[in-house]
Structure formats: structure tokens, C-alpha cells
Write a protein that holds these residues in place. Structure first.
Motif, PDB file in Angstrom:
ATOM      1  N   GLY A  17       0.815  -1.218   0.000  1.00  0.00           N
ATOM      2  CA  GLY A  17       0.000   0.000   0.000  1.00  0.00           C
ATOM      3  C   GLY A  17       0.844   1.262   0.000  1.00  0.00           C
ATOM      4  O   GLY A  17       1.991   1.265   0.468  1.00  0.00           O
ATOM      5  N   ASN A  18       0.303   2.348  -0.551  1.00  0.00           N
ATOM      6  CA  ASN A  18       1.019   3.625  -0.598  1.00  0.00           C
ATOM      7  C   ASN A  18       1.017   4.294   0.770  1.00  0.00           C
ATOM      8  O   ASN A  18       0.059   4.176   1.540  1.00  0.00           O
ATOM      9  N   GLY A  19       2.102   5.020   1.047  1.00  0.00           N
ATOM     10  CA  GLY A  19       2.123   5.852   2.238  1.00  0.00           C
ATOM     11  C   GLY A  19       1.218   7.071   2.056  1.00  0.00           C
ATOM     12  O   GLY A  19       0.893   7.455   0.927  1.00  0.00           O
ATOM     13  N   CYS A  20       0.821   7.653   3.154  1.00  0.00           N
ATOM     14  CA  CYS A  20      -0.161   8.750   3.110  1.00  0.00           C
ATOM     15  C   CYS A  20       0.490  10.084   3.478  1.00  0.00           C
ATOM     16  O   CYS A  20       1.376  10.144   4.332  1.00  0.00           O
ATOM     17  N   GLY A  36       0.548  11.196   8.337  1.00  0.00           N
ATOM     18  CA  GLY A  36       0.276  10.201   7.291  1.00  0.00           C
ATOM     19  C   GLY A  36       0.895   8.854   7.635  1.00  0.00           C
ATOM     20  O   GLY A  36       2.099   8.754   7.869  1.00  0.00           O
ATOM     21  N   GLY A  37       0.083   7.807   7.695  1.00  0.00           N
ATOM     22  CA  GLY A  37       0.573   6.477   8.062  1.00  0.00           C
ATOM     23  C   GLY A  37       1.182   5.716   6.892  1.00  0.00           C
ATOM     24  O   GLY A  37       1.044   6.101   5.726  1.00  0.00           O
ATOM     25  N   ALA A 141       5.419  11.207   0.385  1.00  0.00           N
ATOM     26  CA  ALA A 141       5.309   9.854   0.938  1.00  0.00           C
ATOM     27  C   ALA A 141       5.762   8.873  -0.129  1.00  0.00           C
ATOM     28  O   ALA A 141       5.889   9.223  -1.309  1.00  0.00           O
ATOM     29  N   GLU A 142       5.999   7.643   0.270  1.00  0.00           N
ATOM     30  CA  GLU A 142       6.493   6.638  -0.668  1.00  0.00           C
ATOM     31  C   GLU A 142       5.347   5.801  -1.222  1.00  0.00           C
ATOM     32  O   GLU A 142       4.409   5.459  -0.499  1.00  0.00           O
ATOM     33  N   PRO A 143       5.448   5.454  -2.492  1.00  0.00           N
ATOM     34  CA  PRO A 143       4.464   4.496  -3.038  1.00  0.00           C
ATOM     35  C   PRO A 143       4.786   3.084  -2.554  1.00  0.00           C
ATOM     36  O   PRO A 143       5.925   2.776  -2.193  1.00  0.00           O
ATOM     37  N   GLY A 144       3.805   2.230  -2.576  1.00  0.00           N
ATOM     38  CA  GLY A 144       4.030   0.836  -2.195  1.00  0.00           C
ATOM     39  C   GLY A 144       4.834   0.093  -3.244  1.00  0.00           C
ATOM     40  O   GLY A 144       4.786   0.415  -4.438  1.00  0.00           O
ATOM     41  N   GLY A 145       5.594  -0.896  -2.795  1.00  0.00           N
ATOM     42  CA  GLY A 145       6.407  -1.686  -3.716  1.00  0.00           C
ATOM     43  C   GLY A 145       5.571  -2.734  -4.442  1.00  0.00           C
ATOM     44  O   GLY A 145       4.566  -3.232  -3.924  1.00  0.00           O
ATOM     45  N   GLU A 146       5.995  -3.061  -5.661  1.00  0.00           N
ATOM     46  CA  GLU A 146       5.308  -4.112  -6.412  1.00  0.00           C
ATOM     47  C   GLU A 146       5.632  -5.479  -5.825  1.00  0.00           C
ATOM     48  O   GLU A 146       6.752  -5.730  -5.373  1.00  0.00           O
TER      49      GLU A 146
END
Length: 336
Positions: A17-20, A36-37, A141-146
Motif C-alpha cells: 500500500g502507498n504511504g499517506c 500520514g501512516g 510519501a512513498e508508493p508501495g512496492g510491487e
């Protein structure tokens, strides 16, 4: 139940999941700061070996096995929930290959083991992790990894201590019915047995082993003739072999030539198999023409340092003696 010992499947782990990016807005908190979690981790695809399964039938229709994605992070310091792992039950003895490279990735030969086949993507960090003295309100924030994904080929190789080999119609199915509770089909035409059958043999207290009735082989099996390599591979895990030969006037076959032909097929498929400890027995000894052929055949095999044993599964003659000899090889017991 249909016996399936090979299939192809795509496995896909869950995406993280993406960070917020969020900020606190509360009364009496004038400088609330970032809240942001993090995103949740993606689920893994996990293979679990199950002794209750004997076929890959459940997987031949599953084009893609996909685990759950992780949830995105949320405000108020709320972290996203991790994606659930996808648990896939497979028979003990399943080998996992990369479909593209052909590399063997896993050999699942132990009961109740959990093996992560592909890992889920990590969750992205929310903006609460990017606060610095110079930037107290980060807007990143960071996107989630594939998640990982692979194209796989699954191969099932039955787990047995001893493998039962021989030309079609030499009495393999009758033999395994006589020495265990396995009930393969018995009939008077070639290739009656189309799938391997496992039977537990007990010849005394703490003296038992598992024997596999491998479907009938013919010359050219190593190149795919007859049932071909589809079932030759099941011999690879056995510790010893029981080679049944007999006389079949209708087919015009010779027991010594049959033995040499199948030994050649083993050598073509895997040279190590031809060197595996072997018990050779002449079956159907209740028939007169087999009894007549036994003496010359035994003498021939004696010259090759092979003790040819007589056996009749129909009457029970010699069955125990053959099993004792096979048990010694399986357990590596030196004869007295």
C-alpha cells in the motif's frame, strides 16, 4: 480422482500500500505536524505441503494465484492493513520450476512445510517519517512496492521407498495388491495402470516401507514412447527398485531382453537410476510356461551376479521373500 502430476501457473504477490500525506487538525494543537501512516505490506504466496493431497488437480484450472494487496496508509497516524498471504496446498513431493529458465526453485518433499514462493511488496512510508528540523511539514510519501511474480511449472514426483518396474502385463498391479492395501486396476490388456499407485508394505514390527507401482514402460520410454517420461520421473525419488519380468508368449517377449531394454531406458533417462539397488523377480510363477523358463533365466542372471527370485502374486508364493530382499535394500540392511 483424476491424477495430475504437472501443471503451469502464474503466481503474483500482493502490492504494498502507498504511504499517506496528511496533517493533524486538532483543537489546542496549533502545530500538529504530519500524520500520514504507512501502507501495508502486500501478501505473500505460500505453498504448504499437505500429506492428504496426491495430485495437482486443484491447480490446473488456476491460471493465476494472486495474494491480497496491502491497504494504503491513512491520516491520524493510521497504518494500512497488510495484505493476507495466499496459502496454496500442494502434495508432498512437488517440485517448483521457473517456467522461463527451467531452473528448479524449490523441492517440497517434507510434510507440513511453509515455503514463500513470491514475496509481497513493502508498504510505502507515510509523511510522518520525513520530518526534519528544516522541513516540519513534509508533503511527500512513498508508493508501495510491487509484489514479486513468476511463471511456474509444477512437477509432482511421488514419494516412495521402492519403485516397481516392468513391462506392461508382467503383474505389477497384482503384486502391489498382494503386498499392500493399494488397489490398482488389474486386467489382461497393456497399460491397465495409467497413474502411479502407492502402497504401504509391512513385513513385521517396525519393518515397513512404501512401494510405488509405476505404470508400464516400453522401449523408447525415455524419448516419450508409451507413457514415456511422464512416469519415469516418479522413479527418481525411490531408494531401490523391484524389477518384475515374466514370459508372455502372446507378445513374443523374452524376460532377459525385457530387463535389458528397461535398464537401457533407465540409463537414457538418468544414468544414476540404472545403478540404483535392484531386486529382480520373475512373476506369474503359478503358470507352467513361466516355471519352465525360470531355470534358464536364473542361470543367466547368476552369471551377471543377480539373484533372480520367483514370485506369484496370485498364489502368494515368494511374495514375502521378495519383500524382505527389497526391505534390506531400502533400509540399507546387510544380509546375514
Amino acid at each position: 480422482m483424476k491424477f495430475v502430476d504437472s501443471c503451469e501457473v502464474k503466481v503474483v504477490a500482493g502490492r504494498g500500500g502507498n504511504g499517506c500525506v496528511a496533517f493533524r487538525r486538532e483543537k489546542f494543537v496549533p502545530f500538529g505536524g504530519p500524520s500520514g501512516g504507512d501502507g501495508g505490506k502486500g501478501g505473500d504466496v505460500v505453498f504448504v505441503t499437505d500429506e492428504g493431497l496426491s495430485t495437482l488437480l486443484d491447480l490446473i484450472y488456476a491460471r493465476t494465484l494472486k495474494a491480497d494487496d496491502g491497504e494504503h496508509g491513512q491520516g491520524k497516524d493510521c497504518y494500512g492493513r497488510g495484505g493476507e498471504d495466499l496459502i496454496v496446498r500442494v502434495p508432498v513431493g512437488t517440485e517448483v520450476y521457473d517456467k522461463v529458465t527451467g531452473e528448479r526453485l524449490f523441492d517440497l518433499d517434507t510434510p507440513q512445510t511453509h515455503t514463500v514462493i513470491v514475496k509481497g511488496g513493502r508498504g510505502g512510508r507515510g509523511n510522518i517519517h520525513f520530518t526534519t528540523p528544516q522541513d516540519r511539514a513534509p508533503r511527500r510519501a512513498e508508493p508501495g512496492g510491487e509484489g514479486e511474480e513468476r511463471e511456474l511449472r509444477l512437477e509432482l514426483k511421488v514419494l516412495a521407498d521402492a519403485g516397481l518396474l516392468g513391462f506392461p502385463n508382467v503383474g505389477k498391479s497384482t503384486f502391489i495388491r498382494a503386498c499392500s492395501r493399494a488397489r490398482p486396476k488389474v486386467s489382461d490388456y497393456p497399460f491397465t495402470t495409467l497413474v502411479p499407485h502407492l502402497g504401504v508394505v509391512s513385513i513385521g514390527e517396525d519393518a515397513n516401507f512404501v512401494i510405488a507401482d509405476i505404470p508400464g514402460l516400453i522401449p523408447g520410454a525415455a524419448q516419450g514412447a508409451g507413457l514415456g517420461v511422464r512416469f519415469l520421473k516418479h522413479v527418481e525419488r525411490t531408494r531401490a527398485l523391484l524389477h518384475l519380468i515374466s514370459v508372455d508368449p502372446g507378445e513374443g517377449r523374452d524376460p532377459i531382453s525385457d530387463y535389458d531394454a528397461l535398464l537401457h531406458e533407465l540409463r537414457q533417462f538418468d544414468p544414476e537410476l540404472a545403478e540404483r539397488p535392484t531386486v529382480v523377480a520373475m512373476s506369474k510363477m503359478d503358470l507352467p510356461h513361466v516355471q519352465e523358463a525360470f531355470g534358464p533365466a536364473k542361470e543367466h542372471f547368476r552369471e551377471r551376479n543377480i539373484d533372480l527370485l520367483p514370485v506369484s502374486a496370485a498364489t502368494g508364493e515368494g511374495v514375502r521373500e521378495v519383500l524382505i530382499a527389497l526391505h534390506r535394500l531400502v533400509k540399507d540392511i546387510k544380509p546375514e
